[in-house]
Design a protein around this motif. Structure first.
Motif, PDB file in Angstrom:
ATOM      1  N   UNK A   1     -19.379  62.294 -18.518  1.00  0.00           N
ATOM      2  CA  UNK A   1     -19.837  63.628 -18.884  1.00  0.00           C
ATOM      3  C   UNK A   1     -20.964  64.171 -18.147  1.00  0.00           C
ATOM      4  N   UNK A   2     -20.703  65.235 -17.432  1.00  0.00           N
ATOM      5  CA  UNK A   2     -21.849  65.804 -16.809  1.00  0.00           C
ATOM      6  C   UNK A   2     -23.339  65.987 -17.528  1.00  0.00           C
ATOM      7  N   UNK A   3     -24.180  65.142 -17.053  1.00  0.00           N
ATOM      8  CA  UNK A   3     -25.482  65.276 -18.032  1.00  0.00           C
ATOM      9  C   UNK A   3     -26.086  66.520 -18.066  1.00  0.00           C
ATOM     10  N   UNK A   4     -25.743  67.556 -17.201  1.00  0.00           N
ATOM     11  CA  UNK A   4     -26.362  69.064 -17.532  1.00  0.00           C
ATOM     12  C   UNK A   4     -25.835  69.771 -18.927  1.00  0.00           C
ATOM     13  N   UNK A   5     -24.685  69.122 -19.088  1.00  0.00           N
ATOM     14  CA  UNK A   5     -23.925  69.947 -20.399  1.00  0.00           C
ATOM     15  C   UNK A   5     -24.440  69.174 -21.542  1.00  0.00           C
ATOM     16  N   UNK A   6     -25.519  68.301 -21.452  1.00  0.00           N
ATOM     17  CA  UNK A   6     -25.966  67.803 -22.858  1.00  0.00           C
ATOM     18  C   UNK A   6     -27.343  68.644 -22.965  1.00  0.00           C
ATOM     19  N   UNK A   7     -27.525  69.075 -24.225  1.00  0.00           N
ATOM     20  CA  UNK A   7     -28.622  69.755 -24.620  1.00  0.00           C
ATOM     21  C   UNK A   7     -29.458  69.109 -25.835  1.00  0.00           C
ATOM     22  N   UNK A   8     -30.678  68.959 -25.659  1.00  0.00           N
ATOM     23  CA  UNK A   8     -31.405  68.403 -27.017  1.00  0.00           C
ATOM     24  C   UNK A   8     -32.224  69.323 -27.275  1.00  0.00           C
ATOM     25  N   UNK A   9     -32.387  69.517 -28.515  1.00  0.00           N
ATOM     26  CA  UNK A   9     -33.291  70.321 -29.269  1.00  0.00           C
ATOM     27  C   UNK A   9     -33.891  69.888 -30.144  1.00  0.00           C
ATOM     28  N   UNK A  10     -34.905  70.667 -30.676  1.00  0.00           N
ATOM     29  CA  UNK A  10     -35.710  70.238 -31.817  1.00  0.00           C
ATOM     30  C   UNK A  10     -36.545  71.517 -32.418  1.00  0.00           C
ATOM     31  N   UNK A  11     -37.387  71.355 -33.386  1.00  0.00           N
ATOM     32  CA  UNK A  11     -38.063  72.763 -33.822  1.00  0.00           C
ATOM     33  C   UNK A  11     -39.180  73.041 -32.834  1.00  0.00           C
ATOM     34  N   UNK A  12     -40.070  71.661 -32.616  1.00  0.00           N
ATOM     35  CA  UNK A  12     -41.231  72.236 -32.108  1.00  0.00           C
ATOM     36  C   UNK A  12     -41.825  71.247 -30.975  1.00  0.00           C
ATOM     37  N   UNK A  13     -41.436  69.869 -30.944  1.00  0.00           N
ATOM     38  CA  UNK A  13     -42.139  68.987 -30.348  1.00  0.00           C
ATOM     39  C   UNK A  13     -41.459  68.890 -28.734  1.00  0.00           C
ATOM     40  N   UNK A  14     -42.241  69.860 -27.841  1.00  0.00           N
ATOM     41  CA  UNK A  14     -41.557  69.931 -26.530  1.00  0.00           C
ATOM     42  C   UNK A  14     -42.060  68.809 -25.530  1.00  0.00           C
ATOM     43  N   UNK A  15     -43.105  68.013 -26.101  1.00  0.00           N
ATOM     44  CA  UNK A  15     -43.114  66.878 -25.082  1.00  0.00           C
ATOM     45  C   UNK A  15     -42.046  65.824 -25.277  1.00  0.00           C
ATOM     46  N   UNK A  16     -41.546  65.875 -26.415  1.00  0.00           N
ATOM     47  CA  UNK A  16     -40.376  65.062 -27.011  1.00  0.00           C
ATOM     48  C   UNK A  16     -39.352  65.442 -25.942  1.00  0.00           C
ATOM     49  N   UNK A  17     -38.902  66.441 -25.932  1.00  0.00           N
ATOM     50  CA  UNK A  17     -37.783  67.311 -25.176  1.00  0.00           C
ATOM     51  C   UNK A  17     -38.013  66.872 -23.664  1.00  0.00           C
ATOM     52  N   UNK A  18     -39.237  67.005 -23.162  1.00  0.00           N
ATOM     53  CA  UNK A  18     -39.476  67.206 -21.787  1.00  0.00           C
ATOM     54  C   UNK A  18     -39.188  65.329 -21.536  1.00  0.00           C
ATOM     55  N   UNK A  19     -39.491  64.592 -22.286  1.00  0.00           N
ATOM     56  CA  UNK A  19     -39.410  63.138 -22.005  1.00  0.00           C
ATOM     57  C   UNK A  19     -37.941  62.714 -21.888  1.00  0.00           C
TER      58      UNK A  19
END
Ligand SMILES: NC(=O)C1=CN([C@@H]2O[C@H](COP(=O)(O)OP(=O)(O)OC[C@H]3O[C@@H](n4cnc5c(N)ncnc54)[C@H](O)[C@@H]3O)[C@@H](O)[C@H]2O)C=CC1
Ligand SMILES: O=C(O)[C@@H]1CCC=N1
Length: 282
Positions: A29-47
């Protein structure tokens, strides 16, 4: 089949991370085709971006029309809010996978569009290394192509079993929660090793190898656990003494109860969510 698909996780906690890790490690699976989202924790998404090379964004910024598979990965208590937030952005033919314990396909269908393609999924955290035992139960409107897509996607993170949704609570008790029972067992074995003066690191390796070996024996040899157990147990030997102590202390019953109560809790979650839906619709 997967190379042109985009997958978005709604919720970026432990289970989403385990699945992301497994998908990335599978290299199917090409990694750039996976997207993680949440409501507000941008540090978690950056990690998650930094560790796995995936994309991420806040849920409100997700381009839903570019996503093929949406994976719901929030806690069951947050499902209502999550579904009302995404409904306006999705189309009925968009495939929704839900890993939420106790949340039924009927509940998802009732709260999304008429004809919504949904699949209830129960993976476990061993997804992270491609070793999950994952169950799937397609919803009433889900096309055969989307069931195949779901299986193909989830085979990247382990074994996939298609089961009747009636059996999902028990499957959750066995396999969704299952890794925790083995970690619990390991914690107790580790403590006993430490009491005898073993260093924790070495004991952990020994126990992990012992559990891995036993699991591999069941898979590789096709023999039942009962026969394999009997082969370990010499009359009047050490194993017999250990097993007697287990039996006398309710070891077998405790394990059975763990599976039973996890399944009961899964059913309870379904009933509570369904009740809250009825109350809210009054
Ligand atoms: N942890 C496990 O071993 C397994 C968990 N599951 C299921 O996976 C789901 C998630 O569990 P965990 O990852 O352990 O929980 P978690 O608490 O680690 O992660 C939940 C995530 O959802 C996010 N979230 C909450 N409401 C949201 C919303 N409205 N929109 C977007 N994001 C939202 C939270 O910010 C958090 O990132 C649960 O429903 C659980 O039943 C299923 C199988 C195994
Ligand atoms: O404990 C829970 O509710 C989740 C579902 C299965 C494993 N963890």
């Amino acid at each position: 089949m997967l190379h042109d698909k985009t997958v978005a996780f709604i919720g970026a906690g432990s289970m989403a991370e385990a699945m992301i890790s497994g998908l990335v490690k599978s290299e199917k699976f090409p990694t750039h085709q996976i997207v993680a989202t949440n409501r507000s924790n941008v540090e978690r998404l950056a990690a998650l971006e930094a560790i796995y090379g995936i994309n991420s964004c806040k849920l409100e910024d997700l381009q839903f029309d570019q996503i093929d598979v949406i994976i719901l990965a929030m806690k069951p208590k947050d499902v209502d809010q999550a579904l009302s937030g995404i409904k306006q952005h999705i189309k009925p033919n968009q495939l929704i996978l839900s890993v939420l314990a106790g949340i039924t396909t009927t509940y998802l269908e009732q709260n999304l569009h008429i004809g919504q393609q949904v699949v209830r999924v129960m993976p476990n955290t061993s997804s992270a290394i491609g070793e999950s035992a994952t169950a799937i139960s397609p919803g009433h409107e889900t096309s055969e192509n989307n069931v195949i897509l779901t299986k193909t996607l989830l085979e990247c993170i382990g074994e996939v079993y298609t089961i009747d949704e009636m059996d999902m609570d028990v499957f959750t008790g066995l396999a969704g929660s299952g890794p925790a029972y083995f970690y619990y067992l390991m914690e107790h074995m580790e403590q006993q090793g430490a009491k005898a003066g073993f260093d924790v690191e070495t004991t952990r390796k020994i126990i992990a190898q012992t559990i891995k070996g036993a699991a591999n024996m069941v898979q590789a040899q096709g023999e039942t656990p009962t026969i394999l157990r009997e082969k370990v147990t010499s009359p009047n030997g050490t194993t017999a003494a250990g097993l007697k102590a287990l039996d006398e202390n309710g070891g077998g019953k405790a394990i059975a109860k763990a599976v039973e109560h996890a399944a009961i809790r899964s059913k309870e979650i379904s009933e509570q969510i369904q009740e809250s839906l009825l109350v809210n619709s009054k």
